[in-house]
Motif scaffolding. Structure first.
Motif, PDB file in Angstrom:
ATOM      1  N   MET A   1      -4.380  -3.656  -4.865  1.00 59.57           N
ATOM      2  CA  MET A   1      -5.249  -2.490  -4.656  1.00 59.57           C
ATOM      3  C   MET A   1      -5.355  -2.195  -3.159  1.00 59.57           C
ATOM      4  O   MET A   1      -5.279  -1.040  -2.729  1.00 59.57           O
ATOM      5  CB  MET A   1      -6.650  -2.756  -5.224  1.00 59.57           C
ATOM      6  CG  MET A   1      -6.729  -2.712  -6.735  1.00 59.57           C
ATOM      7  SD  MET A   1      -6.554  -1.013  -7.344  1.00 59.57           S
ATOM      8  CE  MET A   1      -6.864  -1.260  -9.091  1.00 59.57           C
TER       9      MET A   1
ATOM     10  N   LEU B   1      -2.190  -0.576  -1.800  1.00 61.94           N
ATOM     11  CA  LEU B   1      -2.096   0.834  -2.197  1.00 61.94           C
ATOM     12  C   LEU B   1      -3.008   1.686  -1.307  1.00 61.94           C
ATOM     13  O   LEU B   1      -2.589   2.713  -0.759  1.00 61.94           O
ATOM     14  CB  LEU B   1      -2.507   0.963  -3.673  1.00 61.94           C
ATOM     15  CG  LEU B   1      -2.458   2.357  -4.286  1.00 61.94           C
ATOM     16  CD1 LEU B   1      -1.018   2.863  -4.352  1.00 61.94           C
ATOM     17  CD2 LEU B   1      -3.065   2.351  -5.700  1.00 61.94           C
TER      18      LEU B   1
ATOM     19  N   SER C   1      -8.084   1.760  -5.531  1.00 59.19           N
ATOM     20  CA  SER C   1      -6.989   2.517  -4.901  1.00 59.19           C
ATOM     21  C   SER C   1      -7.435   3.240  -3.636  1.00 59.19           C
ATOM     22  O   SER C   1      -6.604   3.759  -2.897  1.00 59.19           O
ATOM     23  CB  SER C   1      -6.462   3.553  -5.893  1.00 59.19           C
ATOM     24  OG  SER C   1      -7.447   4.559  -6.106  1.00 59.19           O
TER      25      SER C   1
ATOM     26  N   ILE D   1      -2.631   7.746  -5.592  1.00 56.97           N
ATOM     27  CA  ILE D   1      -3.975   7.155  -5.461  1.00 56.97           C
ATOM     28  C   ILE D   1      -4.859   7.656  -6.608  1.00 56.97           C
ATOM     29  O   ILE D   1      -5.582   6.881  -7.248  1.00 56.97           O
ATOM     30  CB  ILE D   1      -4.608   7.553  -4.106  1.00 56.97           C
ATOM     31  CG1 ILE D   1      -3.747   7.070  -2.936  1.00 56.97           C
ATOM     32  CG2 ILE D   1      -6.049   7.057  -3.990  1.00 56.97           C
ATOM     33  CD1 ILE D   1      -3.673   5.583  -2.767  1.00 56.97           C
TER      34      ILE D   1
ATOM     35  N   VAL E   1      -2.283  -1.538 -10.991  1.00 59.81           N
ATOM     36  CA  VAL E   1      -1.811  -0.683  -9.895  1.00 59.81           C
ATOM     37  C   VAL E   1      -0.432  -0.128 -10.242  1.00 59.81           C
ATOM     38  O   VAL E   1      -0.178   1.071 -10.130  1.00 59.81           O
ATOM     39  CB  VAL E   1      -1.742  -1.485  -8.569  1.00 59.81           C
ATOM     40  CG1 VAL E   1      -0.997  -0.700  -7.500  1.00 59.81           C
ATOM     41  CG2 VAL E   1      -3.146  -1.824  -8.097  1.00 59.81           C
TER      42      VAL E   1
END
Ligand SMILES: C[S@@+](CC[C@H](N)C(=O)[O-])C[C@H]1O[C@@H](n2cnc3c(N)ncnc32)[C@H](O)[C@@H]1O
Length: 421
Positions: A128, A131, A102, A75, A50
């Motif tokens: 993840m 995010l 994402s 993203i 990430v």
């Protein structure tokens, strides 16, 4: 005290053996889910990926940029997919994205399903999830849609019963130290399942099924089946191999987390859906990815449907396979010859008028309900042509039934009705 320290083996022996078995299973399940701070190999790699995107981690796909305009760059940069299953979503659907990462694909689908639809992403890696969750307001605001139409839930895709946030929340306040506690937890988890039974129209996933341990893959497929509504479908992109992957490659964490070692062999991928109860399985796209250790790896997208289960009843219907092959056999060994009307049960007649079969069959309409429910023998042996040349799929036709069937076929055969030819 950390959550894991509170999990102790059940202590109080009880008289009800079924209850004990059930609660012991739950206890093992909870241990497997590892509701604790340390990360497994996948969480390690995808958590790190990430903050420092890995360009060659999976098998990158080109997207139509116009479909991505509502999604922030942070993203889009975290994309570890190998295909694009998003195109199978439709307006109003509830779509589940397994291993949503994402959130890129969930956000693409959110645009398609719109105000009356819902997208649920499931992932087990906290980075993840942070995010993806962090972008919901921005993405849905840009689309002019309710933020609540997209959710990212923490869980393991092979166990869609247990919401890990719900489990951790419970473990904060309760100690899992006996059968009574397990029973309270069972009730608590059951009240807020990660994904309820028969609640989803479409399951998508992009390069994640291979990351589930081989011993859990059968459970994974049955979880997909459980959460789908009847007539729901899957669109799964994943990596497959042309040969079995040897154990030494499976033991290599780099290859495992790199979507190599845990892949299905190509033929077994389709078979796994059939074994879980799906029908209509087809590989709808494929491309070569790379060769590792003498094995070829491909990215494929597979479609499959739920909904063939249930009783077979006679309503005097028939289906004709249009071609181009002279004869086809379905996964339950029923035979359809090109150009021949074959009697089918009511359930099959309805099924053959939907995706993925509709374009390949003519199906006679249901004109009348027989008095009472007449069972229809859908067993494979009943589908062989009868010795006298009549079709015997399900039953030998009585003279009355044959007249009715011929009437139905004639009705559909010429330029009748308002539309003409
Ligand atoms: C290869 S990435 C794909 C991510 C996303 N689908 C995409 O196309 O960018 C795999 C993702 O699945 C998640 N994952 C792996 N195994 C999982 C499991 N058993 N349950 C839930 N998530 C899992 C990882 O955390 C990661 O986000």
């Amino acid at each position: 005290m950390s959550a894991s320290k509170k999990i102790r083996p059940p202590l109080i022996p009880l008289q009800d053996p079924e209850r004990i078995r059930r609660l012991n299973r739950l206890y093992e399940e909870i241990r497997e889910l590892r509701p604790r701070a340390d990360r497994d190999a996948e969480q390690e790699r995808y958590g790190d990926a990430v903050s420092v995107p890995e360009a060659a981690l999976c098998c990158a796909v080109e997207y139509d940029r116009s479909q991505l305009a509502h999604i922030p760059q942070r993203i889009l940069e975290v994309d570890y997919g190998c295909g694009d299953p998003t195109g199978y979503a439709e307006e109003g659907m509830t779509v589940l994205d397994l291993g949503s990462g994402s959130g890129k694909h969930a956000f693409m689908i959110a645009k398609t399903v719109g105000q009356d639809g819902m997208v649920i992403g499931v992932d087990k890696t906290p980075e993840m999830l942070s995010l993806a969750r962090g972008a919901i307001d921005e993405v849905m605001g840009t689309l002019g849609l309710r933020a609540s139409n997209v959710e990212f839930r923490r869980g393991h895709i092979e166990n869609l019963h247990v919401d890990l946030d719900v489990l951790d929340g419970w473990l904060e306040h309760e100690e899992l130290s006996g059968y009574d506690a397990l029973e309270r937890l069972e009730t608590h988890l059951g009240e807020q399942p990660l994904v309820p039974d028969a609640s989803v129209d479409l399951v998508v996933s992009n390069c994640v099924l291979n990351l589930v341990a081989d011993g859990r893959k059968r459970q994974l497929l049955s979880e997909l089946f459980r959460v789908l509504k009847r007539d729901g479908s899957v669109a799964i992109s994943d990596i497959v191999s042309d040969r079995d992957v040897p154990e030494d490659m499976k033991d290599d964490p780099e290859l495992w987390t790199g979507c190599i070692s845990g892949v299905f062999r190509r033929d077994r991928f389709i078979d796994a859906f059939a074994q879980a109860g799906f029908h209509g399985m087809a590989e709808v796209s494929s491309r070569f990815w790379k060769r590792v250790g003498g094995i070829n790896f491909f990215s494929v997208t597979v479609r499959a449907w739920k909904g063939k289960q249930g009783a077979c009843y006679e309503t005097y219907r028939a289906a004709m396979y249009k071609g181009p092959f002279s004869r086809i056999v379905d996964d339950d060994h029923h035979v359809f010859d090109r150009g021949v009307f074959t009697p089918v049960c009511e359930k099959t007649a309805e099924l053959l008028q939907k995706d993925p079969y509709a374009e390949h069959f003519h199906v006679t309409p249901r004109l009348e309900d027989p008095a009472g429910r007449i069972p229809f023998d859908c067993s494979p042996t009943a589908s062989a042509p009868a010795a006298n040349g009549d079709r015997a799929h399900g039953r030998d036709l009585s003279p009355d039934q044959r007249d009715l069937l011929n009437g139905l076929i004639d009705q559909g055969a010429c330029c009748e009705g308002e539309g003409g030819c």
